[in-house]
Scaffold this motif. Sequence first.
Motif, mmCIF file in Angstrom:
data_model
loop_
_atom_site.group_PDB
_atom_site.id
_atom_site.type_symbol
_atom_site.label_atom_id
_atom_site.label_comp_id
_atom_site.label_asym_id
_atom_site.label_seq_id
_atom_site.Cartn_x
_atom_site.Cartn_y
_atom_site.Cartn_z
ATOM 1 N N GLN A 215 0.635 -1.096 0.175
ATOM 2 C CA GLN A 215 0.006 0.022 0.039
ATOM 3 C C GLN A 215 0.876 1.338 -0.071
ATOM 4 N N LYS A 216 1.959 0.943 0.763
ATOM 5 C CA LYS A 216 2.887 2.372 1.012
ATOM 6 C C LYS A 216 3.979 2.386 -0.133
ATOM 7 N N ARG A 217 3.972 1.379 -0.806
ATOM 8 C CA ARG A 217 5.464 1.261 -1.935
ATOM 9 C C ARG A 217 4.837 1.795 -3.063
ATOM 10 N N LYS A 218 5.254 3.138 -3.379
ATOM 11 C CA LYS A 218 4.706 3.713 -4.737
ATOM 12 C C LYS A 218 5.871 4.409 -5.465
ATOM 13 N N GLY A 219 7.169 3.975 -5.108
ATOM 14 C CA GLY A 219 8.369 4.485 -5.585
ATOM 15 C C GLY A 219 8.263 3.812 -6.981
ATOM 16 N N PHE A 220 7.827 2.453 -7.130
ATOM 17 C CA PHE A 220 8.103 1.649 -8.566
ATOM 18 C C PHE A 220 7.146 2.368 -9.199
ATOM 19 N N ILE A 221 5.987 2.714 -8.749
ATOM 20 C CA ILE A 221 4.929 3.381 -9.764
ATOM 21 C C ILE A 221 5.499 4.783 -10.350
ATOM 22 N N LYS A 222 6.060 5.325 -9.751
ATOM 23 C CA LYS A 222 6.629 6.843 -10.341
ATOM 24 C C LYS A 222 7.738 6.267 -11.362
ATOM 25 N N VAL A 223 8.385 5.587 -11.115
ATOM 26 C CA VAL A 223 9.531 4.930 -12.135
ATOM 27 C C VAL A 223 8.802 4.496 -13.407
ATOM 28 N N ALA A 224 7.940 3.865 -13.189
ATOM 29 C CA ALA A 224 7.132 3.204 -14.351
ATOM 30 C C ALA A 224 6.402 4.405 -14.964
ATOM 31 N N LEU A 225 5.958 5.590 -14.400
ATOM 32 C CA LEU A 225 5.329 6.736 -15.230
ATOM 33 C C LEU A 225 6.426 7.523 -15.985
ATOM 34 N N THR A 226 7.548 7.662 -15.169
ATOM 35 C CA THR A 226 8.398 8.493 -15.713
ATOM 36 C C THR A 226 9.288 8.011 -16.791
ATOM 37 N N THR A 227 9.144 6.816 -16.901
ATOM 38 C CA THR A 227 9.952 5.783 -18.245
ATOM 39 C C THR A 227 9.102 5.233 -19.107
ATOM 40 N N GLY A 228 7.698 5.388 -18.597
ATOM 41 C CA GLY A 228 6.608 4.834 -19.671
ATOM 42 C C GLY A 228 6.867 3.363 -19.577
ATOM 43 N N ALA A 229 7.500 2.541 -18.783
ATOM 44 C CA ALA A 229 7.487 1.090 -18.730
ATOM 45 C C ALA A 229 6.118 0.377 -18.339
ATOM 46 N N HIS A 230 5.581 -0.384 -18.895
ATOM 47 C CA HIS A 230 4.393 -0.983 -18.784
ATOM 48 C C HIS A 230 4.808 -1.905 -17.407
ATOM 49 N N LEU A 231 3.595 -2.330 -16.620
ATOM 50 C CA LEU A 231 3.702 -2.787 -15.129
ATOM 51 C C LEU A 231 3.027 -4.271 -15.406
ATOM 52 N N VAL A 232 3.924 -5.225 -15.008
ATOM 53 C CA VAL A 232 3.486 -6.568 -15.158
ATOM 54 C C VAL A 232 3.586 -7.166 -13.784
ATOM 55 N N PRO A 233 2.253 -7.477 -13.186
ATOM 56 C CA PRO A 233 2.146 -8.100 -11.945
ATOM 57 C C PRO A 233 2.634 -9.625 -11.782
#
Length: 345
Positions: A215-233
């Motif tokens: 819930q509090k881990r959002k750094g990886f979300i910011k990295v995905a947004l700034t690089t445009g990398a798609h997220l894969v669970p």
Amino acid sequence: MVESPTKVGRVHFAPLNVPLQRRLQTFAAFYYSFMTFFFPLLNIFLPFYIVFYTSYWWVLVIYAIFYIYDYQTPKRGGRPNRFIQEMTLHKWFAEYFPIQLVKTAEVKPNHNYLFGYHPHGVISIGALTSFGTAATGVSEKFPKLKFRLATLGGNFVLPVRREYLIAFGLIDCGRESLEHVLSNEEKGQAVVLVIGGAEEALEAHPGKPSILTLQKRKGFIKVALTTGAHLVPVYGFGENELFTQLDNPEGSKMRTWQKFVKGITGVTPLIFHGRGVFNYSFGYLPYRSPINVVVGKPIPVEKVESPTDEQIDELHARYVAAITQLFDENKKQYAVSENAKLIVN
């Protein structure tokens, strides 16, 4: 015919009549356990031994020069070694549990990807074996993707062990390192990040609900947004079943002490055991319990140079929903317990 284990008191000893293939698998598990738990200690004392008890001090001087020159490599995409990654030893290790990599959707190489691996478990065996080696067929299931597994930068401090981890394709999990890889114009870059980290390792208990630190881990979300990398669970069913950890419920003295040490050192002290080479009751080898690493459907991400808190929260909510859905859709087939439950903290 394989003999049954011999029980002496509370200890179950392995039978003598064991097929060669199982012996090779156990040897591979012993090798991994040694390299994980004891090789770092050897790395600390080896330089002192070389300097004070041998005449090969000059080897350390040469290595020190290389170490300084090569220091930034874990933050610059690493240096995977296919020979190391494709060693037969890793295949034996995957067969020991066994470990299976399950693909549920296409992941096309025309984008860069940030794979989020859950749960951490004690030492993330499923993540390392599936994405740091060729043992589970990652190159065949996800052709043209270049995988790198991210880990704490502190793991690259010790000499020799540093080269060992780099050979597996491991890189620093810091933001600078992730952005360096995921901003690459050559598409097909895939970074695997164990998002829950050391804090989530405290929740690795066999037979209990899977508790994700997310819930509090959002750094990886910011990295995905700034690089445009798609997220894969990605969810590793069985990752929490490999070791028995000392009971440490939230609020207990044990948990308080563990968090205190982590706050000072950055390392979570875990007290756990598995099985041994010649017995099934205690030791530092993981249990022979299956791990099914299930890769979900990519979440498209549009590049945003300066994402707002609202954009980060919205994508984070989508990711939490995706990993929850992945767990619910696959728990009946791959979970150890029929009543498997996922809790996102």
